[in-house]
Scaffold this motif. Sequence first.
Motif, PDB file in Angstrom:
ATOM      1  N   GLN A   1      22.869   0.586  -3.012  1.00  0.00           N
ATOM      2  CA  GLN A   1      22.611   1.771  -3.838  1.00  0.00           C
ATOM      3  C   GLN A   1      23.848   2.209  -4.613  1.00  0.00           C
ATOM      4  N   ARG A   2      25.006   2.174  -3.983  1.00  0.00           N
ATOM      5  CA  ARG A   2      26.219   2.631  -4.665  1.00  0.00           C
ATOM      6  C   ARG A   2      26.566   1.754  -5.862  1.00  0.00           C
ATOM      7  N   ASN A   3      26.163   0.485  -5.834  1.00  0.00           N
ATOM      8  CA  ASN A   3      26.467  -0.419  -6.939  1.00  0.00           C
ATOM      9  C   ASN A   3      25.271  -0.649  -7.860  1.00  0.00           C
ATOM     10  N   MET A   4      24.212   0.127  -7.651  1.00  0.00           N
ATOM     11  CA  MET A   4      23.005  -0.057  -8.454  1.00  0.00           C
ATOM     12  C   MET A   4      23.274   0.149  -9.940  1.00  0.00           C
ATOM     13  N   HIS A   5      24.084   1.104 -10.290  1.00  0.00           N
ATOM     14  CA  HIS A   5      24.348   1.376 -11.704  1.00  0.00           C
ATOM     15  C   HIS A   5      24.920   0.153 -12.412  1.00  0.00           C
ATOM     16  N   ASP A   6      25.814  -0.566 -11.734  1.00  0.00           N
ATOM     17  CA  ASP A   6      26.479  -1.711 -12.356  1.00  0.00           C
ATOM     18  C   ASP A   6      25.723  -3.023 -12.198  1.00  0.00           C
ATOM     19  N   PHE A   7      24.812  -3.106 -11.210  1.00  0.00           N
ATOM     20  CA  PHE A   7      24.186  -4.396 -10.906  1.00  0.00           C
ATOM     21  C   PHE A   7      22.660  -4.351 -10.905  1.00  0.00           C
ATOM     22  N   LYS A   8      22.085  -3.282 -11.437  1.00  0.00           N
ATOM     23  CA  LYS A   8      20.625  -3.133 -11.409  1.00  0.00           C
ATOM     24  C   LYS A   8      19.921  -4.307 -12.074  1.00  0.00           C
ATOM     25  N   VAL A   9      20.385  -4.707 -13.245  1.00  0.00           N
ATOM     26  CA  VAL A   9      19.762  -5.816 -13.969  1.00  0.00           C
ATOM     27  C   VAL A   9      19.776  -7.080 -13.121  1.00  0.00           C
TER      28      VAL A   9
END
Length: 345
Positions: free
Chosen positions: A155-163
């Motif tokens: 979840q914490r890295n979702m912004h950078d790795f969502k795609v």
Amino acid sequence: MVEGPLHGYHHETYVVRLPRAAAGAEQVRWKCREPRPGLLWFDRRCFASEEQLLRALAGRIEGIPDLVPELAGTATPGLQRFIEGSTLGTLYGSGGEIPFALFGQIVSLFEQLARVKANSLDVGRTCKSADRPAEGDTTGFLERLILFTERDVYQRNMHDFKVLFYGLGLDGDSFGKLRGHVSGLTARPFCLLHADLHRENFVVDAKARLWTIDWELAMFGDPLYDLATHLYLMRYPAEQERRMTEQWCDAVESVTPGSSAGWEADLPKLLAYKRAQSVFTDVIRTALSLEEGRRTADGSPLVEAGDRIRKVLDAAAEPLEIAVPAPESVTAALADWLDERLRCP
């Protein structure tokens, strides 16, 4: 006279030979480490200071780095002794058999760890008391590990790795499915765990003594988790893995009866968690390695990165209940992620 920085993910490390008066009777090399800024953390932490822990374990665990004598007992983090020798990974690569004498020293380490209980160690902790599982609550212990992976890695890295996550079929439902696969652990008495016992964290010196380094992931918890992590990272040949499991059971049971209770059913569950955890760790690290400039005109690093990711996805397909994408789909997901990073630096 300073060597470094040495290779390492979590720290920038330098090695220095101190004057004899500061180093003690024997002039040896010492290492000074500083955490790398802006790092992504993939593992839950328990102790506030690795040096504090090493200081407290002196005389209780054999083959661990000592500290500069003059700094012992002070608030200063201190310098660790640099262990001279070669790592197990250098001497016996992944998948290779470990010689009997060294193998026995690893078993002995597990026995010593089993003797260290939470109430016997006065070391600063980073986790609050309310966030610690009750003694013997192996299910609660594993839930906290899963929650860390879900919240602090995914979840914490979702912004950078969502795609990339979504392109690989990794969504929030994966963790619910994982919990279903690993539920129902047997209770076992807790002890100290190193939690990162792989070939590069064992150093063999000139006298064939085994030293254990990098204690920053140590914690108190389910002893079987330490074995599962060790087996997962060491990649023993099948027969040696069987012997390690058997001798580990004998070692921990000799210290605290019940320490290996239910291992036949629970070890596969803990190994399943380790495979699932590696998916999120390896996807992020592999993607970042591409972003750092390893992509070339012919796209070969992209294909190689895709192959690595497919392997970890395949290993964790059952506990995460995911359909492993085709090679070209994995490569396309990486390419889409890279393109997005170029558009939105």
